[in-house]
Design a protein around this motif. Structure first.
Motif, PDB file in Angstrom:
ATOM      1  N   TYR A 157      -5.964   0.002  -7.863  1.00 37.48           N
ATOM      2  CA  TYR A 157      -4.721  -0.368  -7.673  1.00 37.48           C
ATOM      3  C   TYR A 157      -4.204  -1.596  -8.757  1.00 37.48           C
ATOM      4  O   TYR A 157      -4.985  -2.009  -9.703  1.00 37.48           O
ATOM      5  CB  TYR A 157      -4.640  -1.121  -6.303  1.00 37.48           C
ATOM      6  CG  TYR A 157      -5.528  -2.089  -6.051  1.00 37.48           C
ATOM      7  CD1 TYR A 157      -5.389  -3.661  -6.643  1.00 37.48           C
ATOM      8  CD2 TYR A 157      -7.114  -1.773  -5.587  1.00 37.48           C
ATOM      9  CE1 TYR A 157      -6.337  -4.564  -6.346  1.00 37.48           C
ATOM     10  CE2 TYR A 157      -7.874  -2.743  -5.582  1.00 37.48           C
ATOM     11  CZ  TYR A 157      -7.558  -4.133  -5.720  1.00 37.48           C
ATOM     12  OH  TYR A 157      -8.633  -5.075  -5.656  1.00 37.48           O
ATOM     13  N   TRP A 212      -6.492  -4.355 -10.332  1.00 38.12           N
ATOM     14  CA  TRP A 212      -7.761  -4.117  -9.889  1.00 38.12           C
ATOM     15  C   TRP A 212      -8.703  -4.945 -10.803  1.00 38.12           C
ATOM     16  O   TRP A 212      -9.620  -5.301 -10.554  1.00 38.12           O
ATOM     17  CB  TRP A 212      -7.959  -2.652  -9.757  1.00 38.12           C
ATOM     18  CG  TRP A 212      -9.321  -2.044  -9.602  1.00 38.12           C
ATOM     19  CD1 TRP A 212      -9.911  -2.251  -8.152  1.00 38.12           C
ATOM     20  CD2 TRP A 212     -10.603  -1.861 -10.344  1.00 38.12           C
ATOM     21  NE1 TRP A 212     -11.411  -1.995  -8.269  1.00 38.12           N
ATOM     22  CE2 TRP A 212     -11.453  -1.654  -9.815  1.00 38.12           C
ATOM     23  CE3 TRP A 212     -10.589  -1.827 -11.764  1.00 38.12           C
ATOM     24  CZ2 TRP A 212     -12.796  -1.227 -10.412  1.00 38.12           C
ATOM     25  CZ3 TRP A 212     -11.731  -1.182 -12.420  1.00 38.12           C
ATOM     26  CH2 TRP A 212     -12.737  -1.208 -11.523  1.00 38.12           C
ATOM     27  N   THR A 237      -5.628   0.362   6.187  1.00 40.53           N
ATOM     28  CA  THR A 237      -5.598  -1.027   7.041  1.00 40.53           C
ATOM     29  C   THR A 237      -5.888  -0.714   8.261  1.00 40.53           C
ATOM     30  O   THR A 237      -6.410  -1.589   9.249  1.00 40.53           O
ATOM     31  CB  THR A 237      -4.253  -1.640   6.902  1.00 40.53           C
ATOM     32  OG1 THR A 237      -3.374  -1.071   7.783  1.00 40.53           O
ATOM     33  CG2 THR A 237      -3.531  -2.077   5.615  1.00 40.53           C
ATOM     34  N   TYR A 260       0.956  -1.429  -0.073  1.00 45.31           N
ATOM     35  CA  TYR A 260       0.060  -0.028   0.020  1.00 45.31           C
ATOM     36  C   TYR A 260       1.009   1.138   0.110  1.00 45.31           C
ATOM     37  O   TYR A 260       0.443   2.297  -0.362  1.00 45.31           O
ATOM     38  CB  TYR A 260      -0.958   0.165   1.268  1.00 45.31           C
ATOM     39  CG  TYR A 260      -1.770  -1.182   1.294  1.00 45.31           C
ATOM     40  CD1 TYR A 260      -2.739  -1.533   0.109  1.00 45.31           C
ATOM     41  CD2 TYR A 260      -1.810  -2.265   2.208  1.00 45.31           C
ATOM     42  CE1 TYR A 260      -3.614  -2.605   0.197  1.00 45.31           C
ATOM     43  CE2 TYR A 260      -2.436  -3.181   2.475  1.00 45.31           C
ATOM     44  CZ  TYR A 260      -3.374  -3.506   1.214  1.00 45.31           C
ATOM     45  OH  TYR A 260      -3.930  -4.687   1.219  1.00 45.31           O
ATOM     46  N   GLU A 287      -5.021  -9.238   7.989  1.00 45.62           N
ATOM     47  CA  GLU A 287      -6.155 -10.310   7.553  1.00 45.62           C
ATOM     48  C   GLU A 287      -6.263 -11.213   8.750  1.00 45.62           C
ATOM     49  O   GLU A 287      -7.774 -11.536   9.056  1.00 45.62           O
ATOM     50  CB  GLU A 287      -5.878 -11.131   6.379  1.00 45.62           C
ATOM     51  CG  GLU A 287      -7.158 -12.211   6.016  1.00 45.62           C
ATOM     52  CD  GLU A 287      -6.871 -12.920   4.829  1.00 45.62           C
ATOM     53  OE1 GLU A 287      -7.622 -13.869   4.504  1.00 45.62           O
ATOM     54  OE2 GLU A 287      -5.821 -12.350   3.719  1.00 45.62           O
ATOM     55  N   PRO A 299      -7.634  -6.997  -2.094  1.00 41.96           N
ATOM     56  CA  PRO A 299      -6.802  -6.213  -1.552  1.00 41.96           C
ATOM     57  C   PRO A 299      -7.154  -4.781  -1.006  1.00 41.96           C
ATOM     58  O   PRO A 299      -6.483  -4.186  -0.132  1.00 41.96           O
ATOM     59  CB  PRO A 299      -5.840  -6.192  -2.847  1.00 41.96           C
ATOM     60  CG  PRO A 299      -6.148  -7.243  -3.641  1.00 41.96           C
ATOM     61  CD  PRO A 299      -7.582  -7.410  -3.539  1.00 41.96           C
ATOM     62  N   TRP A 320       1.476   1.775  -3.850  1.00 41.32           N
ATOM     63  CA  TRP A 320      -0.079   1.847  -4.340  1.00 41.32           C
ATOM     64  C   TRP A 320      -0.715   3.113  -4.042  1.00 41.32           C
ATOM     65  O   TRP A 320      -1.245   3.956  -4.737  1.00 41.32           O
ATOM     66  CB  TRP A 320      -0.941   0.770  -4.069  1.00 41.32           C
ATOM     67  CG  TRP A 320      -0.814  -0.565  -4.393  1.00 41.32           C
ATOM     68  CD1 TRP A 320       0.216  -1.104  -5.306  1.00 41.32           C
ATOM     69  CD2 TRP A 320      -1.546  -1.704  -4.259  1.00 41.32           C
ATOM     70  NE1 TRP A 320       0.352  -2.206  -5.464  1.00 41.32           N
ATOM     71  CE2 TRP A 320      -1.011  -2.933  -5.015  1.00 41.32           C
ATOM     72  CE3 TRP A 320      -2.521  -2.116  -3.569  1.00 41.32           C
ATOM     73  CZ2 TRP A 320      -1.315  -4.286  -4.718  1.00 41.32           C
ATOM     74  CZ3 TRP A 320      -3.159  -3.421  -3.470  1.00 41.32           C
ATOM     75  CH2 TRP A 320      -2.507  -4.456  -4.275  1.00 41.32           C
ATOM     76  N   VAL A 336      -9.012  -8.419 -10.587  1.00 43.83           N
ATOM     77  CA  VAL A 336      -9.437  -8.784  -9.341  1.00 43.83           C
ATOM     78  C   VAL A 336     -11.054  -8.602  -9.227  1.00 43.83           C
ATOM     79  O   VAL A 336     -11.697  -9.632  -8.923  1.00 43.83           O
ATOM     80  CB  VAL A 336      -8.957  -8.026  -8.002  1.00 43.83           C
ATOM     81  CG1 VAL A 336      -9.830  -8.111  -6.816  1.00 43.83           C
ATOM     82  CG2 VAL A 336      -7.418  -8.394  -7.764  1.00 43.83           C
ATOM     83  N   TRP A 340      -7.742  -2.870   2.699  1.00 41.92           N
ATOM     84  CA  TRP A 340      -7.578  -1.441   2.759  1.00 41.92           C
ATOM     85  C   TRP A 340      -8.727  -0.812   2.264  1.00 41.92           C
ATOM     86  O   TRP A 340      -9.190  -1.246   1.092  1.00 41.92           O
ATOM     87  CB  TRP A 340      -6.148  -1.092   1.738  1.00 41.92           C
ATOM     88  CG  TRP A 340      -5.975   0.269   1.609  1.00 41.92           C
ATOM     89  CD1 TRP A 340      -6.643   0.955   0.841  1.00 41.92           C
ATOM     90  CD2 TRP A 340      -5.100   1.090   2.368  1.00 41.92           C
ATOM     91  NE1 TRP A 340      -6.137   2.386   0.655  1.00 41.92           N
ATOM     92  CE2 TRP A 340      -4.837   2.509   1.518  1.00 41.92           C
ATOM     93  CE3 TRP A 340      -3.982   0.953   2.926  1.00 41.92           C
ATOM     94  CZ2 TRP A 340      -4.357   3.471   1.784  1.00 41.92           C
ATOM     95  CZ3 TRP A 340      -2.819   1.913   3.455  1.00 41.92           C
ATOM     96  CH2 TRP A 340      -3.418   3.466   2.631  1.00 41.92           C
TER      97      TRP A 340
END
Length: 326
Positions: A300, A303, A19, A7, A24, A294, A10, A306, A269
């Motif tokens: 990001y 993305w 976060t 991050y 996690e 993520p 990113w 995902v 995040w």
């Protein structure tokens, strides 16, 4: 303090760590907020009251998009107010399932069929007060006013009203398309509103909640964010009694009453909906499929892939729920 990788690369311009110090493992252990005494009775009363409201749908216009009929329809909300939604027919000859598909706090200006299979009909309700179809109708449009509207009266608080309006949107879909099993899709605002409303409507066979909001207020109120939660946090700081007023509208408290399979796509995040709140909702589900993203409310590297994967698995979850209900 540096942000955790990736991050830091990113989101190099982020003002704070999305976060919130949770990894996690810690997020999977965030507990839902225990439902207050009488929560289920209150929501069941609202559901019973909504059954007495005639949705009285009326088609205002119809066009064709990608081979599907798309109409703007007007129908009643839970208190009889007239709201507008998009109604989408199936691409095949007959629908096998109906989808109630909500939206984020920005409202909606167009339909998105990514999570609507060819053999599904769908209604895309727009929450009271929000653009484009219902801007200023039944609630103020600006988020900083909308999210607090009616908070002092549980029967009138806007988040509860928006959740109860979903039942009338479902009525509208079934009245116009025919009797179908229902599946719910909602993102952010819509994810939280769905978690409030679907446990009390036994027509739903499953749901996908994407980065859901309005969950785990003990965590939400403890941290800053860039979304509507910051307005609520500031209000509770000035008016501590409002913490108790929020208890019937905690999505992590209500979702545990849902017996249906629920897919939650929760982010590690997210500066708009803090991840502990999202995972608090996910951890309440009795029949959970969890997809860990993520990040949420941000693009990001990777993305697109995902998102495509999430859509594909969300459709598969719908298909399994439909088979199980058949």
């Amino acid at each position: 303090m540096p942000f955790p990788a990736p991050y830091d690369s990113w989101f190099p311009d982020a003002a704070f760590d999305g976060t919130y110090g949770f990894d996690e493992h810690a997020l999977r252990r965030v507990p839902p907020v225990a439902p207050p005494t009488g929560l289920a009775d209150t929501w069941r009363r609202w559901r019973a009251e909504a059954r007495t409201v005639d949705a009285a749908p009326r088609t205002l216009s119809t066009t064709t998009v990608d081979g599907r009929s798309v109409s703007i329809v007007e129908h009643a909300g839970a208190d009889g107010i007239r709201l507008r939604s998009w109604l989408v027919g199936p691409a095949t000859e007959a629908a096998r399932v109906g989808i109630v598909h909500s939206h984020g706090y920005g409202g909606r200006d167009a339909i998105d069929l990514a999570r609507v299979p060819d053999d599904a009909a769908a209604i895309f309700p727009v929450a009271r007060g929000l653009p484009t179809l219902n801007a200023g109708v039944g609630a103020p449009e600006p988020v900083e006013q909308h999210v607090l509207a009616g908070l002092g009266d549980p029967d009138r608080y806007v988040l509860g009203m928006c959740a109860r309006d979903l039942w009338l949107a479902a009525d509208t879909l079934l009245l116009l398309v025919g009797d179908l099993p229902l599946y719910y899709v909602g993102e952010s605002f819509g994810g939280g509103i769905g978690a409030l409303g679907i446990p009390w409507d036994d027509r739903f066979i499953g749901a996908t909640l994407i980065v859901p909001s309005f969950g785990q207020y003990d965590e939400r109120l403890a941290v800053p964010c860039l979304g509507s939660g910051e307005v609520v946090r500031a209000h509770v700081t000035e008016h501590p009694e409002a913490r108790e007023q929020l208890r019937p509208f905690d999505a992590s408290s209500t979702l545990g009453f849902a017996a249906i399979p629920v897919r939650v796509e929760a982010a590690l995040w997210d500066q708009y909906v803090p991840p502990p709140g999202q995972f608090g909702v996910a951890n309440a589900a009795r029949d959970l499929e969890l997809a860990v993203l993520p990040a949420g409310h941000a693009e990001y590297p990777g993305w697109d892939a995902v998102t495509a994967d999430a859509v594909r698995h969300g459709r598969a979850h719908l298909a399994r729920a439909l088979r199980a209900a058949s």
